[in-house]
Design a protein around this motif. Sequence first.
Motif, PDB file in Angstrom:
ATOM      1  N   GLN A  32       0.862  -1.173   0.000  1.00 37.38           N
ATOM      2  CA  GLN A  32       0.000   0.000   0.000  1.00 37.38           C
ATOM      3  C   GLN A  32       0.903   1.230   0.000  1.00 37.38           C
ATOM      4  OE1 GLN A  32      -3.316   0.645  -0.167  1.00 37.38           O
ATOM      5  NE2 GLN A  32      -2.919   2.838   0.085  1.00 37.38           N
ATOM      6  N   VAL A  33       0.455   2.281  -0.663  1.00 31.35           N
ATOM      7  CA  VAL A  33       1.182   3.556  -0.653  1.00 31.35           C
ATOM      8  C   VAL A  33       0.556   4.495   0.363  1.00 31.35           C
ATOM      9  CG1 VAL A  33       1.630   5.648  -2.011  1.00 31.35           C
ATOM     10  CG2 VAL A  33       2.091   3.378  -2.982  1.00 31.35           C
ATOM     11  N   ALA A  34       1.427   5.196   1.116  1.00 35.84           N
ATOM     12  CA  ALA A  34       0.988   6.235   2.050  1.00 35.84           C
ATOM     13  C   ALA A  34       1.453   7.579   1.504  1.00 35.84           C
ATOM     14  CB  ALA A  34       1.579   5.991   3.431  1.00 35.84           C
ATOM     15  N   ASP A  35       0.517   8.420   1.077  1.00 37.94           N
ATOM     16  CA  ASP A  35       0.880   9.769   0.657  1.00 37.94           C
ATOM     17  C   ASP A  35       1.109  10.611   1.901  1.00 37.94           C
ATOM     18  OD1 ASP A  35       0.200   8.863  -1.949  1.00 37.94           O
ATOM     19  OD2 ASP A  35      -0.442  10.886  -2.511  1.00 37.94           O
ATOM     20  N   MET A  36       2.292  11.231   1.984  1.00 31.94           N
ATOM     21  CA  MET A  36       2.633  12.028   3.163  1.00 31.94           C
ATOM     22  C   MET A  36       2.766  13.500   2.783  1.00 31.94           C
ATOM     23  SD  MET A  36       5.855  11.602   5.809  1.00 31.94           S
ATOM     24  CE  MET A  36       7.204  11.952   4.669  1.00 31.94           C
ATOM     25  N   PHE A  37       2.083  14.346   3.553  1.00 32.05           N
ATOM     26  CA  PHE A  37       2.206  15.806   3.451  1.00 32.05           C
ATOM     27  C   PHE A  37       2.593  16.317   4.827  1.00 32.05           C
ATOM     28  CE2 PHE A  37      -1.213  14.330   0.699  1.00 32.05           C
ATOM     29  CZ  PHE A  37      -1.028  14.990  -0.506  1.00 32.05           C
ATOM     30  N   ALA A  38       3.208  17.487   4.888  1.00 26.18           N
ATOM     31  CA  ALA A  38       3.475  18.112   6.187  1.00 26.18           C
ATOM     32  C   ALA A  38       3.453  19.620   6.012  1.00 26.18           C
ATOM     33  CB  ALA A  38       4.814  17.663   6.744  1.00 26.18           C
ATOM     34  N   PHE A  39       2.937  20.287   7.025  1.00 25.50           N
ATOM     35  CA  PHE A  39       2.860  21.754   7.044  1.00 25.50           C
ATOM     36  C   PHE A  39       3.365  22.230   8.393  1.00 25.50           C
ATOM     37  CE2 PHE A  39      -0.407  20.074   4.291  1.00 25.50           C
ATOM     38  CZ  PHE A  39      -0.336  20.873   3.159  1.00 25.50           C
ATOM     39  N   SER A 147      11.150   7.566 -19.152  1.00 26.68           N
ATOM     40  CA  SER A 147       9.765   7.135 -18.917  1.00 26.68           C
ATOM     41  C   SER A 147       9.565   6.748 -17.453  1.00 26.68           C
ATOM     42  CB  SER A 147       9.425   5.942 -19.821  1.00 26.68           C
ATOM     43  OG  SER A 147      10.269   4.852 -19.516  1.00 26.68           O
ATOM     44  N   LEU A 148       8.348   6.938 -16.978  1.00 22.89           N
ATOM     45  CA  LEU A 148       7.991   6.612 -15.600  1.00 22.89           C
ATOM     46  C   LEU A 148       6.882   5.572 -15.610  1.00 22.89           C
ATOM     47  CD1 LEU A 148       7.797  10.260 -14.182  1.00 22.89           C
ATOM     48  CD2 LEU A 148       9.710   8.662 -13.979  1.00 22.89           C
ATOM     49  N   VAL A 149       7.089   4.493 -14.885  1.00 16.98           N
ATOM     50  CA  VAL A 149       6.075   3.437 -14.822  1.00 16.98           C
ATOM     51  C   VAL A 149       5.763   3.134 -13.351  1.00 16.98           C
ATOM     52  CG1 VAL A 149       5.491   1.062 -15.425  1.00 16.98           C
ATOM     53  CG2 VAL A 149       6.858   2.436 -17.002  1.00 16.98           C
ATOM     54  N   ILE A 150       4.486   3.241 -13.011  1.00 16.42           N
ATOM     55  CA  ILE A 150       4.049   2.885 -11.659  1.00 16.42           C
ATOM     56  C   ILE A 150       3.972   1.372 -11.556  1.00 16.42           C
ATOM     57  CG2 ILE A 150       2.143   2.994 -10.000  1.00 16.42           C
ATOM     58  CD1 ILE A 150       1.400   5.724 -11.254  1.00 16.42           C
ATOM     59  N   GLU A 151       4.736   0.819 -10.612  1.00 15.84           N
ATOM     60  CA  GLU A 151       4.739  -0.630 -10.413  1.00 15.84           C
ATOM     61  C   GLU A 151       4.213  -0.945  -9.017  1.00 15.84           C
ATOM     62  OE1 GLU A 151       8.733  -1.931 -11.248  1.00 15.84           O
ATOM     63  OE2 GLU A 151       8.533  -1.516 -13.408  1.00 15.84           O
ATOM     64  N   PRO A 152       3.787  -2.169  -8.764  1.00 10.12           N
ATOM     65  CA  PRO A 152       3.335  -2.516  -7.415  1.00 10.12           C
ATOM     66  C   PRO A 152       4.452  -2.269  -6.400  1.00 10.12           C
ATOM     67  CG  PRO A 152       2.758  -4.249  -8.979  1.00 10.12           C
ATOM     68  CD  PRO A 152       3.681  -3.311  -9.707  1.00 10.12           C
ATOM     69  N   PRO A 153       4.101  -1.868  -5.188  1.00 10.66           N
ATOM     70  CA  PRO A 153       5.130  -1.648  -4.163  1.00 10.66           C
ATOM     71  C   PRO A 153       5.923  -2.923  -3.897  1.00 10.66           C
ATOM     72  CG  PRO A 153       3.012  -0.759  -3.438  1.00 10.66           C
ATOM     73  CD  PRO A 153       2.745  -1.556  -4.681  1.00 10.66           C
ATOM     74  N   ASP A 179      -7.369   2.346  -7.130  1.00  5.71           N
ATOM     75  CA  ASP A 179      -7.816   0.973  -7.377  1.00  5.71           C
ATOM     76  C   ASP A 179      -7.937   0.682  -8.871  1.00  5.71           C
ATOM     77  OD1 ASP A 179      -9.942   2.627  -7.882  1.00  5.71           O
ATOM     78  OD2 ASP A 179     -11.343   1.667  -6.497  1.00  5.71           O
ATOM     79  N   ILE A 180      -7.265   1.502  -9.679  1.00  5.92           N
ATOM     80  CA  ILE A 180      -7.348   1.320 -11.133  1.00  5.92           C
ATOM     81  C   ILE A 180      -5.986   0.940 -11.713  1.00  5.92           C
ATOM     82  CG2 ILE A 180      -7.989   2.412 -13.329  1.00  5.92           C
ATOM     83  CD1 ILE A 180      -9.848   4.277 -11.706  1.00  5.92           C
ATOM     84  N   VAL A 181      -4.927   1.585 -11.246  1.00  4.59           N
ATOM     85  CA  VAL A 181      -3.558   1.207 -11.637  1.00  4.59           C
ATOM     86  C   VAL A 181      -2.887   0.599 -10.401  1.00  4.59           C
ATOM     87  CG1 VAL A 181      -3.464   2.980 -13.426  1.00  4.59           C
ATOM     88  CG2 VAL A 181      -2.572   3.500 -11.144  1.00  4.59           C
ATOM     89  N   PRO A 182      -1.758  -0.163 -10.594  1.00  2.00           N
ATOM     90  CA  PRO A 182      -1.248  -1.012  -9.486  1.00  2.00           C
ATOM     91  C   PRO A 182      -0.414  -0.283  -8.435  1.00  2.00           C
ATOM     92  CG  PRO A 182       0.018  -1.403 -11.477  1.00  2.00           C
ATOM     93  CD  PRO A 182      -1.069  -0.445 -11.859  1.00  2.00           C
ATOM     94  N   THR A 183      -0.712   1.004  -8.195  1.00  5.73           N
ATOM     95  CA  THR A 183      -0.003   1.787  -7.180  1.00  5.73           C
ATOM     96  C   THR A 183       0.076   1.038  -5.847  1.00  5.73           C
ATOM     97  OG1 THR A 183      -0.906   3.765  -8.225  1.00  5.73           O
ATOM     98  CG2 THR A 183      -0.008   4.023  -5.987  1.00  5.73           C
ATOM     99  N   ASP A 187      -3.171  -6.443  -6.842  1.00  4.26           N
ATOM    100  CA  ASP A 187      -4.580  -6.750  -6.562  1.00  4.26           C
ATOM    101  C   ASP A 187      -5.470  -5.520  -6.725  1.00  4.26           C
ATOM    102  OD1 ASP A 187      -3.596  -5.341  -4.419  1.00  4.26           O
ATOM    103  OD2 ASP A 187      -4.281  -6.742  -2.870  1.00  4.26           O
ATOM    104  N   LEU A 188      -4.852  -4.343  -6.960  1.00  3.39           N
ATOM    105  CA  LEU A 188      -5.601  -3.084  -7.123  1.00  3.39           C
ATOM    106  C   LEU A 188      -6.515  -2.814  -5.919  1.00  3.39           C
ATOM    107  CD1 LEU A 188      -6.713  -3.336 -10.904  1.00  3.39           C
ATOM    108  CD2 LEU A 188      -4.540  -2.510  -9.985  1.00  3.39           C
ATOM    109  N   ARG A 189      -6.113  -3.286  -4.763  1.00  7.85           N
ATOM    110  CA  ARG A 189      -6.971  -3.148  -3.589  1.00  7.85           C
ATOM    111  C   ARG A 189      -6.343  -2.181  -2.584  1.00  7.85           C
ATOM    112  NH1 ARG A 189      -7.880  -5.543   1.461  1.00  7.85           N
ATOM    113  NH2 ARG A 189      -6.089  -6.934   1.298  1.00  7.85           N
ATOM    114  N   PRO A 190      -6.974  -1.025  -2.358  1.00  7.84           N
ATOM    115  CA  PRO A 190      -6.474  -0.113  -1.330  1.00  7.84           C
ATOM    116  C   PRO A 190      -6.564  -0.774   0.042  1.00  7.84           C
ATOM    117  CG  PRO A 190      -8.052   0.984  -2.771  1.00  7.84           C
ATOM    118  CD  PRO A 190      -8.148  -0.480  -3.061  1.00  7.84           C
ATOM    119  N   LYS A 191      -5.522  -0.537   0.848  1.00 14.44           N
ATOM    120  CA  LYS A 191      -5.456  -1.166   2.168  1.00 14.44           C
ATOM    121  C   LYS A 191      -5.210  -0.103   3.240  1.00 14.44           C
ATOM    122  CE  LYS A 191      -3.266  -4.933  -0.370  1.00 14.44           C
ATOM    123  NZ  LYS A 191      -2.924  -4.043  -1.521  1.00 14.44           N
TER     124      LYS A 191
END
Lengths: 202, 202
Positions: A32-39, A147-153, A179-183, A187-191
């Motif tokens: 699973q990917v965790a998008d991190m922001f900070a302010f 080129s940039l290709v998103i692959e499963p973690p 849940d559309i590309v394999p980020t 399994d394309l399943r957000p966790k």
Amino acid sequence: MSQYTLIEAGHGRAFRLATGEHVRIGLPEGSQVADMFAFALPDLEEYLSTEHTRSCTQRLAPVVGEAFYSSRRRPMLAFEEDRSPGTHDLLLSACDQMRYTLLGHAGPHRNCVANMIEALAALGLKASQIPSPVNIFEKVAIGIDGSLVIEPPLAARGDFVVIRALMDLVLVISACPMDIVPTNGPDLRPKAIFVERLDAVA
Amino acid sequence: MSQYTLIEAGHGRAFRLATGEHVRIGLPEGSQVADMFAFALPDLEEYLSTEHTRSCTQRLAPVVGEAFYSSRRRPMLAFEEDRSPGTHDLLLSACDQMRYTLLGHAGPHRNCVANMIEALAALGLKASQIPSPVNIFEKVAIGIDGSLVIEPPLAARGDFVVIRALMDLVLVISACPMDIVPTNGPDLRPKAIFVERLDAVA
């Protein structure tokens, strides 16, 4: 005593961290990917900036012992530990509604930008910018032709990173709803994502 | 009839472009980086975004025939022609006062962020964001280990690119004032940039 937060799949949460406090961010279920922001607090105009992090570290992404930098070139988050294969992305924008629309999804879709805005609002905060995120555990392959290709973690259940606040700030973590590309995996399943505060809680 | 503007070394200029108008941006003296920003008109909240450009093109940088994208994932500038070795950077932040201070320069130094703000102000405009720029002609070598090294531009006197506005916008070009690292050439000498409007002028 640590404080453990399970962020539901596809959702986001914000955490106030005082200078010196640190957290573990990891995978309770699987890839699973965790998008991190900070302010910065109290002035949210200073934010975690991927472009300033690249400029200051002279790397595509910091490694353990280095830091993530703010838009004012100040070290903002120390990268203290990486119990994952070490693959993180600082190149791609956070997913937003338009991303899903362009991918062919009809109607609204949860997204990391909306998660960030909602998570800040839950703490009574509002940012005037939508910074490019640090995509923890995201694998983006760079081809020799650029080129940039998103692959499963490569990261799996139990993997985590530890980061420490180097200034007072609000940290936002979004469990990416893609849940559309394999980020988030083949399994394309957000966790879910867990965030564990490692400092003593009164 | 075209309209030719010579941007003095270390300075910036802004240009209003209507949808369909195109410009040539090039090197009148020799190797030099042109930091490019763009903001939609009349709503400057939509801006040229390097992270959205990477996400939409699935490349580190667009090639001729592709576009630079906005923060709303709309094609903003068409990349029409490249009469240079084709090396441009979308990874590094624009230089600002702090960059020069960290490099050891005492006191104020011209910088691309201030150039952008000044150039917009000269047209009566103000942006609420400082986007990461497209660094035209900048060469940043990416190591196999993810390291980034700023090298002298491959581009030389007479080289140019042509871009076309795909929406009404203001384009900002800063002739980068860097004179400490070899961003603008091994001579560390900031040079002029030309911007030539290629559409008929009444």
